[in-house]
Design a protein around this motif. Structure first.
Motif, PDB file in Angstrom:
ATOM      1  N   TYR A  44       0.829  -1.207   0.000  1.00  0.00           N
ATOM      2  CA  TYR A  44       0.000   0.000   0.000  1.00  0.00           C
ATOM      3  C   TYR A  44       0.865   1.260   0.000  1.00  0.00           C
ATOM      4  O   TYR A  44       0.619   2.208  -0.762  1.00  0.00           O
ATOM      5  CB  TYR A  44      -0.923  -0.007   1.213  1.00  0.00           C
TER       6      TYR A  44
ATOM      7  N   ASP B   2      -6.788  -5.162  -3.806  1.00  0.00           N
ATOM      8  CA  ASP B   2      -7.476  -5.848  -4.898  1.00  0.00           C
ATOM      9  C   ASP B   2      -7.861  -4.882  -6.011  1.00  0.00           C
ATOM     10  O   ASP B   2      -8.142  -5.304  -7.139  1.00  0.00           O
ATOM     11  CB  ASP B   2      -8.710  -6.586  -4.384  1.00  0.00           C
ATOM     12  N   GLU B   3      -7.834  -3.581  -5.725  1.00  0.00           N
ATOM     13  CA  GLU B   3      -8.158  -2.572  -6.728  1.00  0.00           C
ATOM     14  C   GLU B   3      -6.926  -1.838  -7.248  1.00  0.00           C
ATOM     15  O   GLU B   3      -6.958  -1.298  -8.360  1.00  0.00           O
ATOM     16  CB  GLU B   3      -9.123  -1.535  -6.132  1.00  0.00           C
ATOM     17  N   THR B   4      -5.858  -1.809  -6.462  1.00  0.00           N
ATOM     18  CA  THR B   4      -4.723  -0.942  -6.803  1.00  0.00           C
ATOM     19  C   THR B   4      -3.431  -1.686  -7.113  1.00  0.00           C
ATOM     20  O   THR B   4      -2.480  -1.080  -7.610  1.00  0.00           O
ATOM     21  CB  THR B   4      -4.444   0.037  -5.649  1.00  0.00           C
TER      22      THR B   4
ATOM     23  N   GLU C 151      -6.186  -6.453   1.760  1.00  0.00           N
ATOM     24  CA  GLU C 151      -6.238  -5.323   2.681  1.00  0.00           C
ATOM     25  C   GLU C 151      -5.836  -4.055   1.937  1.00  0.00           C
ATOM     26  O   GLU C 151      -5.215  -4.112   0.878  1.00  0.00           O
ATOM     27  CB  GLU C 151      -5.271  -5.532   3.848  1.00  0.00           C
ATOM     28  N   TYR C 152      -6.180  -2.923   2.511  1.00  0.00           N
ATOM     29  CA  TYR C 152      -5.748  -1.624   1.988  1.00  0.00           C
ATOM     30  C   TYR C 152      -6.096  -1.447   0.510  1.00  0.00           C
ATOM     31  O   TYR C 152      -5.346  -0.832  -0.238  1.00  0.00           O
ATOM     32  CB  TYR C 152      -4.237  -1.428   2.194  1.00  0.00           C
ATOM     33  N   TRP C 153      -7.212  -2.021   0.088  1.00  0.00           N
ATOM     34  CA  TRP C 153      -7.717  -1.852  -1.277  1.00  0.00           C
ATOM     35  C   TRP C 153      -6.751  -2.395  -2.331  1.00  0.00           C
ATOM     36  O   TRP C 153      -6.777  -1.970  -3.486  1.00  0.00           O
ATOM     37  CB  TRP C 153      -8.036  -0.373  -1.549  1.00  0.00           C
TER      38      TRP C 153
END
Length: 221
Positions: A180, A204-206, A200-202
């Protein structure tokens, strides 16, 4: 387009942080796994606390103190065990696919480096023991800055070393908080999720998610 460099976290990404306890599991019995997990958790937690309070101690010092805490919590005071575990930590096993992956990247003209919280001496020992030293163009420690990841100043060490912009770096870590921090800095990030944990900490999107390191060279082609 291939990156200007592929930058790796060391502990937990290229090197198996649980290998030290694994070598002495017979001496620890059913306490081996919880000792290893707590040792790692406190090692990382204390690095965050020191950074947040503007304090610093070398990562090797934190590693020893975290081990002391883990052994005390589990009531372990076997003579010689602490020293044996720390000696094993100096020579952690590299993950089985790590060397071949690094060699493949360098064969494709992609420089490779470590960017780690580790102290310089412990990193030198670990990469030599893991057979990774000849496969790395640089081993970068946080020690000169006297702070720890995910402080943005740490990630800037990589762009300075390779004279490039953040988006030209591929950064690889198994630690979600590190992935992250690297993504926030602007790196292209690969999160190595060996255990199939929920994101965690998005991430899966970033971030791009890998089950291990083996497929990384093809992903960077």
């Amino acid at each position: 387009m291939p990156p200007n460099a592929a930058i790796f976290d060391a502990y937990g990404t290229l090197l198996d942080v649980h290998a030290a306890v694994g070598r002495h599991a017979a001496r620890l019995g059913d306490r081996a796994q919880p000792v290893s997990a707590l040792w790692r958790a406190k090692q990382i937690e204390w690095s965050w606390i020191l950074s947040a309070t503007g304090s610093y101690e070398p990562f090797w010092t934190l590693t020893g103190r975290a081990l002391d805490h883990a052994l005390a919590v589990h009531g372990i005071a076997e003579p010689g065990l602490r020293d044996a575990l720390l000696e094993a930590y100096r020579a952690l096993d590299a993950y089985p696919e790590a060397a071949a992956m690094l060699a493949a990247l360098r064969a494709r003209g992609i420089p490779t480096a470590i960017l780690s919280n580790g102290s310089p001496e412990m990193l030198a020992s670990a990469v030599a023991a893991g057979g990774l030293a000849p496969l790395l163009d640089a081993v970068i420690s946080v020690h000169p800055l006297r702070c720890f990841k995910p402080d943005a100043r740490i990630y800037a060490l990589a762009t300075e070393r390779f004279a490039c912009q953040p988006h030209q770096i591929a950064f690889v870590s198994s630690n979600p908080w590190d992935a992250y921090g690297a993504r926030r800095f602007g790196f292209r990030v690969f999160w190595v999720n060996r255990g199939g944990a929920p994101a965690e900490y998005w991430l899966d999107e970033t971030a791009e998610i890998l089950p291990d390191l083996a497929s990384l060279p093809d992903r960077l082609a």
